[in-house]
Design a protein around this motif. Structure first.
Motif, PDB file in Angstrom:
ATOM      1  N   UNK A  35     -10.562 -46.050 -52.742  1.00 14.82           N
ATOM      2  CA  UNK A  35     -10.112 -47.185 -53.524  1.00 14.82           C
ATOM      3  C   UNK A  35      -9.381 -48.239 -52.738  1.00 14.82           C
ATOM      4  N   UNK A  36      -9.063 -49.318 -53.432  1.00 15.78           N
ATOM      5  CA  UNK A  36      -8.317 -50.430 -52.858  1.00 15.78           C
ATOM      6  C   UNK A  36      -7.311 -50.912 -53.897  1.00 15.78           C
ATOM      7  N   UNK A  37      -6.174 -51.392 -53.406  1.00 16.23           N
ATOM      8  CA  UNK A  37      -5.108 -51.854 -54.285  1.00 16.23           C
ATOM      9  C   UNK A  37      -4.593 -53.214 -53.859  1.00 16.23           C
ATOM     10  N   UNK A  38      -4.134 -53.971 -54.816  1.00 11.68           N
ATOM     11  CA  UNK A  38      -3.139 -54.999 -54.563  1.00 11.68           C
ATOM     12  C   UNK A  38      -1.800 -54.358 -54.841  1.00 11.68           C
ATOM     13  N   UNK A  39      -0.840 -54.512 -53.929  1.00  7.40           N
ATOM     14  CA  UNK A  39       0.446 -53.820 -54.067  1.00  7.40           C
ATOM     15  C   UNK A  39       1.586 -54.822 -54.019  1.00  7.40           C
ATOM     16  N   UNK A  40       2.545 -54.624 -54.905  1.00  8.75           N
ATOM     17  CA  UNK A  40       3.740 -55.446 -54.952  1.00  8.75           C
ATOM     18  C   UNK A  40       4.957 -54.522 -54.897  1.00  8.75           C
ATOM     19  N   UNK A  41       5.824 -54.782 -53.945  1.00  3.42           N
ATOM     20  CA  UNK A  41       7.011 -53.952 -53.757  1.00  3.42           C
ATOM     21  C   UNK A  41       8.247 -54.809 -53.956  1.00  3.42           C
ATOM     22  N   UNK A  42       9.144 -54.336 -54.794  1.00  4.60           N
ATOM     23  CA  UNK A  42      10.359 -55.099 -55.073  1.00  4.60           C
ATOM     24  C   UNK A  42      11.562 -54.190 -55.001  1.00  4.60           C
ATOM     25  N   UNK A  43      12.658 -54.730 -54.460  1.00  4.19           N
ATOM     26  CA  UNK A  43      13.891 -53.957 -54.418  1.00  4.19           C
ATOM     27  C   UNK A  43      14.613 -54.122 -53.107  1.00  4.19           C
ATOM     28  N   UNK A  45      15.920 -53.920 -49.348  1.00  6.69           N
ATOM     29  CA  UNK A  45      15.368 -53.655 -48.011  1.00  6.69           C
ATOM     30  C   UNK A  45      13.853 -53.641 -47.973  1.00  6.69           C
ATOM     31  N   UNK A  46      13.209 -54.304 -48.875  1.00  8.23           N
ATOM     32  CA  UNK A  46      11.753 -54.374 -48.801  1.00  8.23           C
ATOM     33  C   UNK A  46      11.376 -55.440 -47.789  1.00  8.23           C
ATOM     34  N   UNK A  47      10.492 -55.090 -46.895  1.00 14.29           N
ATOM     35  CA  UNK A  47      10.130 -56.009 -45.822  1.00 14.29           C
ATOM     36  C   UNK A  47       8.954 -56.893 -46.192  1.00 14.29           C
ATOM     37  N   UNK A  48       8.365 -56.646 -47.332  1.00 10.93           N
ATOM     38  CA  UNK A  48       7.239 -57.485 -47.729  1.00 10.93           C
ATOM     39  C   UNK A  48       7.137 -57.482 -49.246  1.00 10.93           C
ATOM     40  N   UNK A  49       6.637 -58.569 -49.779  1.00 11.13           N
ATOM     41  CA  UNK A  49       6.481 -58.599 -51.240  1.00 11.13           C
ATOM     42  C   UNK A  49       5.121 -58.084 -51.701  1.00 11.13           C
ATOM     43  N   UNK A  50       4.079 -58.343 -50.903  1.00 13.18           N
ATOM     44  CA  UNK A  50       2.740 -57.961 -51.353  1.00 13.18           C
ATOM     45  C   UNK A  50       1.910 -57.451 -50.182  1.00 13.18           C
ATOM     46  N   UNK A  51       0.855 -56.725 -50.506  1.00 13.30           N
ATOM     47  CA  UNK A  51      -0.070 -56.282 -49.476  1.00 13.30           C
ATOM     48  C   UNK A  51      -1.385 -55.918 -50.137  1.00 13.30           C
ATOM     49  N   UNK A  52      -2.384 -55.695 -49.299  1.00  7.10           N
ATOM     50  CA  UNK A  52      -3.679 -55.210 -49.753  1.00  7.10           C
ATOM     51  C   UNK A  52      -3.910 -53.852 -49.104  1.00  7.10           C
ATOM     52  N   UNK A  53      -4.228 -52.852 -49.921  1.00  9.00           N
ATOM     53  CA  UNK A  53      -4.302 -51.478 -49.429  1.00  9.00           C
ATOM     54  C   UNK A  53      -5.701 -50.900 -49.601  1.00  9.00           C
ATOM     55  N   UNK A  54      -6.039 -50.002 -48.697  1.00  8.23           N
ATOM     56  CA  UNK A  54      -7.239 -49.198 -48.838  1.00  8.23           C
ATOM     57  C   UNK A  54      -6.902 -47.748 -48.594  1.00  8.23           C
ATOM     58  N   UNK A  55      -7.603 -46.843 -49.271  1.00  4.70           N
ATOM     59  CA  UNK A  55      -7.282 -45.436 -49.071  1.00  4.70           C
ATOM     60  C   UNK A  55      -8.020 -44.540 -50.019  1.00  4.70           C
ATOM     61  N   UNK A  56      -7.409 -43.400 -50.325  1.00  4.59           N
ATOM     62  CA  UNK A  56      -8.060 -42.431 -51.176  1.00  4.59           C
ATOM     63  C   UNK A  56      -7.072 -41.673 -52.033  1.00  4.59           C
TER      64      UNK A  56
END
Lengths: 166, 81
Positions: A35-43, A45-56
């Motif tokens: 699968x693939x995700x759009x990811x949003x991380x908030x809180x 010490x987060x070093x990034x707000x968004x990313x694109x992920x691939x995995x299983x």
């Protein structure tokens, strides 16, 4: 710590055996996904707000309502690996294979500070097969989890392809 | 509260059923008794990563067939999320 080991053991064994003995395993219990995700991380010490992920991901339906799940994803923009394993309870009709929502708890962690320390994270989400007749292996997913130690929240929207095991 | 009791409380009857299935396989004897007992022991302990890898890699497919035949599973669209 021991509880986390126990749940990790269950998820590990189920995921490992699903992979190792996929020829023998019926898809009704064990499932594997790419699968693939759009990811949003908030809180904090987060070093990034968004990313694109691939995995299983892997799952095992242990009862009509309960599933053990595990996943590993790679963030392409910020070069991280994150993992999660836990259990979830289906909160909608368990006899509807094409849509469900769930509540769960996962043990999560990763390769960068944004996903450390490893921690427990209650989560909630959904899965939806938009075209079960033509694309039964394709699922749209969404998930939101909250790390109880870090106070960080991770939101994902993704696509999954169920890998045929037989 | 024991760790196992807490896990069962968290996950409901599904894991209890899984453990019962494994116990019944272990009690029946035969080729699958040893791997079923090993998996039961694993679930009751706080194993090391090495132990996880060793036991996970040694579980025969026949044992999975027995377990999956007894587990009342469902197809959940959200399990891959």
């Amino acid at each position: 710590m021991k509880l986390s080991h126990l749940i990790a053991a269950l998820v590990f064994v189920l995921a490992t055996t699903a992979i190792a003995f996929s020829v023998h395993a019926a898809p009704s219990v064990f499932k594997l996904y790419a699968g693939a995700n759009g990811a949003w991380l908030q809180g904090p010490d987060t070093s990034f707000p968004t990313d694109f992920e691939g995995g299983g991901a892997a799952s095992a339906s242990l009862s009509p309502h309960i599933s053990a799940v595990g996943q590993v994803f790679y963030g392409f923009s910020h070069s991280y690996i994150r993992y999660a394993g836990g259990v979830r309870v289906t909160t909608t009709d368990v006899n509807n294979p094409n849509f469900n929502t769930f509540l769960g708890v996962r043990y999560v962690g990763g390769s960068t500070a944004a996903f450390r320390p490893s921690e427990w994270a209650p989560d909630a989400g959904f899965g939806w097969r938009p075209s079960p007749e033509h694309w039964p292996q394709v699922t749209v997913t969404g998930d939101a989890g909250y790390g109880v130690t870090s106070a960080r929240a991770l939101f994902t929207i993704g696509l999954r392809y169920e890998i045929p095991l037989q | 509260m024991k760790i196992w009791d807490l896990l069962v409380k968290l996950t409901g009857s599904g894991i209890t059923d899984l453990k019962k299935i494994l116990q019944s396989v272990a009690d029946q004897g035969g080729d699958l008794a040893a791997p079923a007992a090993a998996l039961l022991q694993l679930l009751d302990s706080a194993p090391s990563a090495q132990a996880l890898a060793e036991v996970g890699a040694s579980i025969p497919g026949e044992l999975l067939n027995v377990v999956q035949g007894k587990i009342e599973s469902r197809d959940h669209a959200g399990d891959g999320a």
